[in-house]
Structure formats: C-alpha cells, structure tokens
Design a protein around this motif. Sequence first.
Motif, PDB file in Angstrom:
ATOM      1  N   SER A  39       0.848  -1.190   0.000  1.00  0.00           N
ATOM      2  CA  SER A  39       0.000   0.000   0.000  1.00  0.00           C
ATOM      3  C   SER A  39       0.883   1.240   0.000  1.00  0.00           C
ATOM      4  N   ILE A  40       0.405   2.302  -0.634  1.00  0.00           N
ATOM      5  CA  ILE A  40       1.140   3.565  -0.670  1.00  0.00           C
ATOM      6  C   ILE A  40       0.252   4.690  -0.148  1.00  0.00           C
ATOM      7  N   GLY A  41       0.874   5.818   0.139  1.00  0.00           N
ATOM      8  CA  GLY A  41       0.125   6.981   0.618  1.00  0.00           C
ATOM      9  C   GLY A  41      -0.550   6.747   1.963  1.00  0.00           C
ATOM     10  N   CYS A  42       0.058   5.920   2.799  1.00  0.00           N
ATOM     11  CA  CYS A  42      -0.538   5.580   4.095  1.00  0.00           C
ATOM     12  C   CYS A  42      -0.519   6.778   5.045  1.00  0.00           C
ATOM     13  N   ASP A  43      -1.446   6.765   5.978  1.00  0.00           N
ATOM     14  CA  ASP A  43      -1.564   7.873   6.926  1.00  0.00           C
ATOM     15  C   ASP A  43      -0.722   7.689   8.185  1.00  0.00           C
TER      16      ASP A  43
END
Length: 71
Positions: A39-43
């Motif tokens: 996963s990318i752009g995780c918070d």
Amino acid sequence: MVGSQTFRIKGTGDERLLLTNKHDIVLRKTRFTCPRTASIGCDKASSDVPRNIVKELQNDKSSGILRITVE
C-alpha cells in the motif's frame, strides 16, 4: 490485531503494486513502490505503531492478524 489491541492504517493501492516478495510486505507513506509494497500513501508510519503492540509482537509466542480491506 494483537490480542485485543488494534491499530488502523489507511492507504491506497496502485497499478504498480506487484506484491511479488514472498517474505515481506511494506505499507508506505510515500508513493514509492517495489516488490514488497502492499500500500502507498498511508496515513501512518512504523513509528506510529503503539509501543505495547510492538512489545507484544517481539514475543516469539505471540501472533497478530493483518486484515486488508478493499473499499
């Protein structure tokens, strides 16, 4: 989930995610991808994982559940 403890990370998918590594997955805050990226752009980052969850997972008799939800 580790015991009754939970920790949630939100991220996005990408057509470049191959998930071909047989041993590791990585959830990334950045947009970088490699065969380990799930996963990318995780918070959140690994430093955000509560220390009590990390401590529990360091015990070789412990286990956790990683649930991936697609919406």
